[in-house]
Design a protein around this motif. Structure first.
Motif, PDB file in Angstrom:
ATOM      1  N   ALA A  58       7.519 -12.749 -20.521  1.00  0.00           N
ATOM      2  CA  ALA A  58       8.380 -12.071 -19.543  1.00  0.00           C
ATOM      3  C   ALA A  58       8.416 -10.565 -19.735  1.00  0.00           C
ATOM      4  CB  ALA A  58       9.796 -12.643 -19.630  1.00  0.00           C
ATOM      5  N   GLN A  59       8.200 -10.107 -20.941  1.00  0.00           N
ATOM      6  CA  GLN A  59       8.280  -8.666 -21.211  1.00  0.00           C
ATOM      7  C   GLN A  59       7.092  -7.934 -20.601  1.00  0.00           C
ATOM      8  OE1 GLN A  59       8.667  -9.036 -25.540  1.00  0.00           O
ATOM      9  NE2 GLN A  59      10.674  -8.069 -25.419  1.00  0.00           N
ATOM     10  N   GLY A  60       7.373  -6.917 -19.834  1.00  0.00           N
ATOM     11  CA  GLY A  60       6.316  -6.038 -19.347  1.00  0.00           C
ATOM     12  C   GLY A  60       5.622  -6.481 -18.087  1.00  0.00           C
ATOM     13  N   ALA A  61       5.895  -7.688 -17.592  1.00  0.00           N
ATOM     14  CA  ALA A  61       5.264  -8.144 -16.354  1.00  0.00           C
ATOM     15  C   ALA A  61       5.990  -7.545 -15.153  1.00  0.00           C
ATOM     16  CB  ALA A  61       5.289  -9.664 -16.272  1.00  0.00           C
ATOM     17  N   ASP A  62       5.246  -7.216 -14.122  1.00  0.00           N
ATOM     18  CA  ASP A  62       5.882  -6.758 -12.885  1.00  0.00           C
ATOM     19  C   ASP A  62       6.543  -7.924 -12.157  1.00  0.00           C
ATOM     20  OD1 ASP A  62       4.944  -3.891 -12.803  1.00  0.00           O
ATOM     21  OD2 ASP A  62       3.003  -4.910 -12.895  1.00  0.00           O
ATOM     22  N   ILE A  63       5.878  -9.082 -12.186  1.00  0.00           N
ATOM     23  CA  ILE A  63       6.396 -10.291 -11.549  1.00  0.00           C
ATOM     24  C   ILE A  63       6.408 -11.415 -12.571  1.00  0.00           C
ATOM     25  CG2 ILE A  63       6.001 -12.028  -9.756  1.00  0.00           C
ATOM     26  CD1 ILE A  63       4.605  -9.853  -8.114  1.00  0.00           C
ATOM     27  N   VAL A  64       7.555 -12.051 -12.725  1.00  0.00           N
ATOM     28  CA  VAL A  64       7.703 -13.180 -13.642  1.00  0.00           C
ATOM     29  C   VAL A  64       7.936 -14.435 -12.810  1.00  0.00           C
ATOM     30  CG1 VAL A  64       9.024 -14.183 -15.536  1.00  0.00           C
ATOM     31  CG2 VAL A  64       8.676 -11.695 -15.428  1.00  0.00           C
ATOM     32  N   CYS A  65       7.015 -15.398 -12.920  1.00  0.00           N
ATOM     33  CA  CYS A  65       7.118 -16.665 -12.183  1.00  0.00           C
ATOM     34  C   CYS A  65       7.555 -17.763 -13.137  1.00  0.00           C
ATOM     35  CB  CYS A  65       5.776 -17.042 -11.568  1.00  0.00           C
ATOM     36  SG  CYS A  65       5.120 -15.862 -10.395  1.00  0.00           S
ATOM     37  N   LYS A  88      12.936  -2.959 -12.808  1.00  0.00           N
ATOM     38  CA  LYS A  88      11.487  -2.826 -12.651  1.00  0.00           C
ATOM     39  C   LYS A  88      10.765  -4.132 -12.359  1.00  0.00           C
ATOM     40  CE  LYS A  88      11.181   1.208 -15.713  1.00  0.00           C
ATOM     41  NZ  LYS A  88      10.572   1.751 -16.948  1.00  0.00           N
ATOM     42  N   GLN A  89      11.393  -5.263 -12.610  1.00  0.00           N
ATOM     43  CA  GLN A  89      10.706  -6.539 -12.488  1.00  0.00           C
ATOM     44  C   GLN A  89      11.246  -7.366 -11.318  1.00  0.00           C
ATOM     45  OE1 GLN A  89      11.448  -7.505 -16.808  1.00  0.00           O
ATOM     46  NE2 GLN A  89       9.298  -8.169 -16.719  1.00  0.00           N
ATOM     47  N   GLN A  90      10.445  -8.327 -10.893  1.00  0.00           N
ATOM     48  CA  GLN A  90      10.848  -9.289  -9.878  1.00  0.00           C
ATOM     49  C   GLN A  90      10.684 -10.686 -10.457  1.00  0.00           C
ATOM     50  OE1 GLN A  90       9.286  -8.419  -5.794  1.00  0.00           O
ATOM     51  NE2 GLN A  90       8.285  -6.702  -6.825  1.00  0.00           N
ATOM     52  N   LEU A  91      11.565 -11.577 -10.027  1.00  0.00           N
ATOM     53  CA  LEU A  91      11.581 -12.943 -10.528  1.00  0.00           C
ATOM     54  C   LEU A  91      11.260 -13.909  -9.392  1.00  0.00           C
ATOM     55  CD1 LEU A  91      12.331 -15.031 -12.802  1.00  0.00           C
ATOM     56  CD2 LEU A  91      14.685 -14.918 -11.914  1.00  0.00           C
ATOM     57  N   ILE A  92      10.353 -14.834  -9.658  1.00  0.00           N
ATOM     58  CA  ILE A  92      10.032 -15.923  -8.738  1.00  0.00           C
ATOM     59  C   ILE A  92      10.373 -17.239  -9.430  1.00  0.00           C
ATOM     60  CG2 ILE A  92       8.158 -17.187  -7.610  1.00  0.00           C
ATOM     61  CD1 ILE A  92       6.712 -14.513  -7.257  1.00  0.00           C
ATOM     62  N   VAL A  93      11.118 -18.080  -8.730  1.00  0.00           N
ATOM     63  CA  VAL A  93      11.441 -19.401  -9.261  1.00  0.00           C
ATOM     64  C   VAL A  93      10.778 -20.449  -8.374  1.00  0.00           C
ATOM     65  CG1 VAL A  93      13.268 -21.053  -9.798  1.00  0.00           C
ATOM     66  CG2 VAL A  93      13.620 -18.609 -10.249  1.00  0.00           C
ATOM     67  N   GLU A 111      26.857  -7.122 -13.982  1.00  0.00           N
ATOM     68  CA  GLU A 111      27.100  -7.099 -12.538  1.00  0.00           C
ATOM     69  C   GLU A 111      25.851  -6.745 -11.730  1.00  0.00           C
ATOM     70  OE1 GLU A 111      30.433  -4.631 -11.668  1.00  0.00           O
ATOM     71  OE2 GLU A 111      31.868  -5.935 -12.726  1.00  0.00           O
ATOM     72  N   LYS A 112      24.678  -6.908 -12.309  1.00  0.00           N
ATOM     73  CA  LYS A 112      23.419  -6.657 -11.617  1.00  0.00           C
ATOM     74  C   LYS A 112      22.598  -7.939 -11.562  1.00  0.00           C
ATOM     75  CE  LYS A 112      20.948  -3.041 -12.296  1.00  0.00           C
ATOM     76  NZ  LYS A 112      20.121  -1.988 -12.929  1.00  0.00           N
ATOM     77  N   MET A 113      21.724  -8.015 -10.553  1.00  0.00           N
ATOM     78  CA  MET A 113      20.800  -9.146 -10.432  1.00  0.00           C
ATOM     79  C   MET A 113      19.377  -8.640 -10.287  1.00  0.00           C
ATOM     80  SD  MET A 113      21.216 -12.364 -10.754  1.00  0.00           S
ATOM     81  CE  MET A 113      19.756 -12.877  -9.868  1.00  0.00           C
ATOM     82  N   ILE A 114      18.483  -9.339 -10.928  1.00  0.00           N
ATOM     83  CA  ILE A 114      17.062  -9.050 -10.771  1.00  0.00           C
ATOM     84  C   ILE A 114      16.623  -9.528  -9.385  1.00  0.00           C
ATOM     85  CG2 ILE A 114      16.389 -11.259 -11.825  1.00  0.00           C
ATOM     86  CD1 ILE A 114      13.981  -9.758 -13.062  1.00  0.00           C
ATOM     87  N   PRO A 115      15.778  -8.781  -8.682  1.00  0.00           N
ATOM     88  CA  PRO A 115      15.268  -9.264  -7.390  1.00  0.00           C
ATOM     89  C   PRO A 115      14.598 -10.632  -7.561  1.00  0.00           C
ATOM     90  CG  PRO A 115      14.755  -6.944  -7.669  1.00  0.00           C
ATOM     91  CD  PRO A 115      15.308  -7.426  -8.983  1.00  0.00           C
ATOM     92  N   THR A 116      15.068 -11.615  -6.795  1.00  0.00           N
ATOM     93  CA  THR A 116      14.670 -13.008  -7.024  1.00  0.00           C
ATOM     94  C   THR A 116      14.208 -13.672  -5.734  1.00  0.00           C
ATOM     95  OG1 THR A 116      16.285 -13.179  -8.826  1.00  0.00           O
ATOM     96  CG2 THR A 116      15.462 -15.248  -7.887  1.00  0.00           C
ATOM     97  N   THR A 141      14.436  -6.148  -1.572  1.00  0.00           N
ATOM     98  CA  THR A 141      14.205  -5.188  -0.512  1.00  0.00           C
ATOM     99  C   THR A 141      12.976  -5.630   0.288  1.00  0.00           C
ATOM    100  OG1 THR A 141      12.715  -3.820  -1.837  1.00  0.00           O
ATOM    101  CG2 THR A 141      15.085  -3.355  -2.008  1.00  0.00           C
ATOM    102  N   GLN A 142      12.729  -4.944   1.395  1.00  0.00           N
ATOM    103  CA  GLN A 142      11.536  -5.251   2.178  1.00  0.00           C
ATOM    104  C   GLN A 142      10.280  -4.975   1.370  1.00  0.00           C
ATOM    105  OE1 GLN A 142      11.557  -6.741   5.289  1.00  0.00           O
ATOM    106  NE2 GLN A 142       9.393  -7.015   4.762  1.00  0.00           N
ATOM    107  N   GLN A 143      10.321  -3.951   0.532  1.00  0.00           N
ATOM    108  CA  GLN A 143       9.167  -3.638  -0.312  1.00  0.00           C
ATOM    109  C   GLN A 143       8.883  -4.776  -1.289  1.00  0.00           C
ATOM    110  OE1 GLN A 143       9.595   0.016  -2.506  1.00  0.00           O
ATOM    111  NE2 GLN A 143       7.468   0.011  -3.213  1.00  0.00           N
ATOM    112  N   HIS A 144       9.942  -5.329  -1.871  1.00  0.00           N
ATOM    113  CA  HIS A 144       9.768  -6.488  -2.755  1.00  0.00           C
ATOM    114  C   HIS A 144       9.134  -7.650  -1.991  1.00  0.00           C
ATOM    115  CE1 HIS A 144      13.458  -4.910  -5.145  1.00  0.00           C
ATOM    116  NE2 HIS A 144      12.341  -4.536  -5.759  1.00  0.00           N
TER     117      HIS A 144
END
Length: 262
Positions: A58-65, A88-93, A111-116, A141-144
């Motif tokens: 998980a460390q250093g990846a732009d996208i974590v699946c 900096k990272q995005q999460l895919i489940v 109080e923050k969430m990773i883009p998921t 975001t739309q960019q994500h």
């Protein structure tokens, strides 16, 4: 772009195979985390970074699946929570039935969430032919979204949907690939009864299915309109179709899809 896949079982492994065959990322930018050594060795032989540590992946990846069984999602997510960079990272489940509300409860940090994203591909992703459903779930975001769509479009086709339709998408495309294979098996067995060898019958059925798909894709015809092209009055095609319908073919397909969506 660096991508980590946590869990390389049937679906996770298929995603990795698709990434390798596609051109979206280089092999050296893919990391796989899995507890099974033979699985890690298989991908390491292809130039993929492989580790037993979910946190290291998980460390250093732009996208974590995260691609694990639904009952393991909470454990895995909580295990990598502290090493994720929410800025900096995005999460895919990828786990059928996993709810965004639960993910938010497990993963909120200061109080923050990773883009998921919730994502459901099917195993044809290994051949760059997946039908993948994407739900922009939390803090995206739309960019994500554009980045995740581009990733999965490199391995098939995608549909952006909402969480309420994800179960239906799962049964139609992810479970649906098994339903299609059951038809291949049944038609192949019928071909053997008609006098072909088993391997010949399977090849005939598979090529026929390819032809049907390509015909519909190229012409945009409704399936019934395409059927009309090959049915003649009193002919063998309409007799065969009607016999299948007498046995409940269409009804059985619809009932199976609805049962899978429950």
């Amino acid at each position: 772009m660096k991508i980590s896949i946590i869990g390389a079982g049937a679906m996770g492994g298929a995603i990795v195979e698709g990434l390798i065959k596609g051109d979206y990322v280089q092999n050296e930018d893919i990391c796989v985390a899995d507890p099974v050594r033979t699985t890690r060795d298989h991908f390491a032989d292809m130039g993929i970074t492989a580790t037993p540590s979910n946190q290291l992946a998980a460390q250093g990846a732009d996208i974590v699946c995260v691609v694990v069984k639904p009952w393991l999602v909470e454990q895995v997510l909580k295990g990598i929570k502290d090493v994720l960079d929410y800025d900096k990272q995005q999460l895919i489940v990828v786990a059928a039935g996993t709810k965004s509300d639960d993910i938010k409860e497990w993963m909120t940090k200061e109080e923050k969430m990773i883009p998921t994203f919730l994502v459901i591909p099917n195993i044809a992703i290994a051949q760059l032919q997946s039908m993948t459903f994407i739900v922009p779930s939390i803090a995206v975001t739309q960019q994500h979204t554009d980045a995740i769509v581009a990733l999965f479009e490199s391995m098939g086709k995608t549909i952006i949907t909402d969480e309420a339709h994800l179960a239906a998408g799962t049964t139609l495309a992810s479970c649906g690939i098994a339903y299609a294979m059951r038809y291949v098996r049944a038609a192949s067995e019928g071909g053997v009864e008609l006098g072909f060898k088993a391997d010949e019958a399977k090849q005939i059925v598979m090529q026929t299915m390819r032809g049907a798909v390509e015909l519909l894709a190229a012409t945009g015809l409704h399936p019934e309109a395409a059927i009309d092209l090959v049915t003649t009055p009193g002919g063998v095609t309409i007799k065969g179709l009607n016999e299948m319908e007498h046995a409940g073919f269409s009804s059985a397909v619809i009932r199976g899809l609805k049962a899978g969506a429950k």
